[in-house]
Design an enzyme around this catalytic site. Structure first.
Site, mmCIF file in Angstrom:
data_model
loop_
_atom_site.group_PDB
_atom_site.id
_atom_site.type_symbol
_atom_site.label_atom_id
_atom_site.label_comp_id
_atom_site.label_asym_id
_atom_site.label_seq_id
_atom_site.Cartn_x
_atom_site.Cartn_y
_atom_site.Cartn_z
ATOM 1 N N LYS A 251 0.826 -1.201 0.000
ATOM 2 C CA LYS A 251 0.000 0.000 0.000
ATOM 3 C C LYS A 251 0.860 1.251 0.000
ATOM 4 C CE LYS A 251 -3.918 -1.541 2.689
ATOM 5 N NZ LYS A 251 -4.880 -1.262 3.700
ATOM 6 N N ARG A 252 1.995 1.128 0.635
ATOM 7 C CA ARG A 252 2.808 2.321 0.803
ATOM 8 C C ARG A 252 3.613 2.667 -0.445
ATOM 9 N NH1 ARG A 252 1.716 0.311 5.484
ATOM 10 N NH2 ARG A 252 2.769 -1.601 4.935
#
Ligand code: GLU
Length: 480
Positions: A251-252
């Site tokens: 996600k990052r």
């Protein structure tokens, strides 16, 4: 036809506003959106913002803007869980009264110690149910004394619970392995589990789409539905999205944020098409689908449970396709945001022709300037480049001279068609006993200053008579 509210299919997108909208969360919106549309149902949005520590200010607004930018819309005003905390508290208390949940007074320190001990002795970590059987008088006393407390779900000590996932089939869980999950935290905020179940019920959600990482929550959720006496929704857990290295996309990773794609000049049509195929396929060879087509074609039976591969080349392929399909006027409008060219200084028809030619070569909107700089600025032709590899200098000179001569006299009508111009250049070759390389190559270099560019006929077509002649003469002077 009137919708029967009881039988209406309702799906939801329930993001936690903790940062960027990444490709995985965009899919967690797209699939339920498509499923709702396909079934003439409703698609709702709920902001799961009860985890105060993880909130990123206004990120839900940015997420929703991007969802809209992708072309989706929702059927009711989004609800915010943070505005509904008293409701969750009531429901939690109701469960306690019904003997389905209990107050727990264990301190953070005790839980931490417990966890360390469990880890050290290699047993699964989890709450040891110390407070599960406190006597009611004792509980009352502690509450009266203001002792900090949480509310926990009372999970049966044995037995099983099963359900049929719409993507994965039948799945069974053993209660024995399930923790007495927190429902209400000591600050009075609900956990995800409690708030999600209450809202899925209150919003009348019939089908839940989410990533497979949520699968382990299902037994707790089903138990909550059972305890409240509510009918549970159906679940569809979508596969993980992996990179080429087969590892789960993080996600990052900025590289998978929809906003980053937007800033690079990816079109919403391309992103939607790409995301739709992350797990779904039409069952045949077709690969291009716009949102409207997807709304008709999306079929849950064709959603795959094996990991979906994120392949940037595929996304580029879609983007180039949608750029090519776009009208010049619209494309110019979109390109403005990415270009340093002051379009107001140029003639409309020149701009449209230029865009028509360049869009065949664009992959991203931001490619425009790099691909078309020579259309918007004078060029300094590299003398050596003007001659084609196998040609002679003399023939190159003749090629340019003859092109200039004939172009100057050419009927204005011929300027309107790239095919005619192409034909014209071939004629210059044959009539003067030259080779293609003596004409096409030097004309290309004279007009663009580059080895790779749209075809010489296209360049002439875009530049028009005056500018084409000017550039051709410049190059001729340079090599003379
Ligand atoms: N808020 C959760 C998330 O951020 C939603 C999980 C669910 O759909 O139940 O993914």
């Amino acid at each position: 036809m009137e919708k029967d509210s009881k039988n209406t299919i309702r799906t939801r997108f329930a993001p936690s506003p903790t940062g960027e909208l990444h490709i995985g969360s965009a899919r967690a919106a797209l699939f339920p959106y498509l499923f709702a549309k396909k079934n003439r149902g409703e698609f709702l949005v709920r902001i799961e913002d009860t985890d105060q520590k993880r909130l990123v200010k206004d990120s839900e607004l940015r997420m929703l803007d991007l969802i809209k930018w992708l072309g989706m819309s929702w059927d009711a005003k989004p609800i915010y869980q943070s505005a509904r905390t008293s409701l969750y508290k009531e429901y939690a208390r109701q469960l306690v009264e019904d003997g389905k949940a209990y107050f727990c007074f264990c301190s953070e320190e005790r839980l931490e110690e417990l966890r360390k001990k469990q880890e050290a002795s290699g047993v699964p970590t989890g709450y040891d149910r110390k407070c599960r059987n406190l006597n009611p008088a004792e509980v009352l006393e502690k509450i009266k004394n203001g002792e900090p407390h949480v509310i926990r779900l009372k999970v049966p000590e044995s037995g099983k619970i099963s359900f049929t996932d719409l993507i994965r089939g039948k799945i069974e869980f053993d209660f024995h392995n399930i923790n007495d999950e927190l429902l209400l935290k000591s600050d009075g905020f609900p956990t995800y589990h409690l708030a999600a179940i209450v809202d899925d019920h209150e919003q009348g959600i019939t089908h839940i789409f989410r990533g497979e990482e949520w699968l382990s929550s299902v037994p707790k959720h089903l138990l909550l539905f059972q305890y409240f006496g509510w009918e549970p929704p159906q679940y569809a857990h979508m596969s993980v999205i992996v990179g080429k290295d087969k590892k789960k996309l993080s996600k990052r990773e900025g590289s998978v944020s929809v906003d980053a794609f937007k800033s690079d000049g990816y079109l919403p049509e391309a992103i939607v098409n790409f995301i739709a195929l992350l797990g779904w396929n039409p069952g045949d060879e077709r690969e291009f689908f716009n949102l409207k087509e997807l709304e008709r074609e999306f079929d849950l039976a064709k959603v795959n449970k094996s990991p979906a591969m994120f392949d940037i080349e595929k996304l580029n392929h879609f983007n180039a396709h949608y750029i090519r399909k776009m009208g010049e006027k619209e494309l110019l409008e979109k390109t403005k945001l990415f270009s340093k060219v002051d379009f107001s200084k140029y003639d409309k028809s020149f701009l449209q022709k230029e865009t028509k030619v360049i869009k065949e070569r664009m992959v991203l909107l931001k490619d425009f300037d790099e691909l078309s700089h020579y259309f918007f600025s004078d060029i300094d032709v590299d003398k050596e480049m003007v001659k084609f590899g196998k040609s002679e200098w003399q023939d190159t000179e003749i090629g340019l001279e003859k092109t200039i001569e004939s172009l100057a006299e050419m009927d204005d009508k011929k300027w309107e068609s790239v095919d005619d111009l192409n034909h014209f250049l071939s004629e210059v070759v044959t009539v003067n006993g030259l080779k293609n390389g003596d004409v096409f190559w030097p004309v290309r270099v004279a007009l663009s200053g580059e080895k790779f560019s749209p075809s010489p006929a296209e360049l002439i077509w875009v530049f028009g008579k005056e500018e084409s002649l000017k550039r051709l003469k410049n190059a001729l002077n340079k090599i003379k």
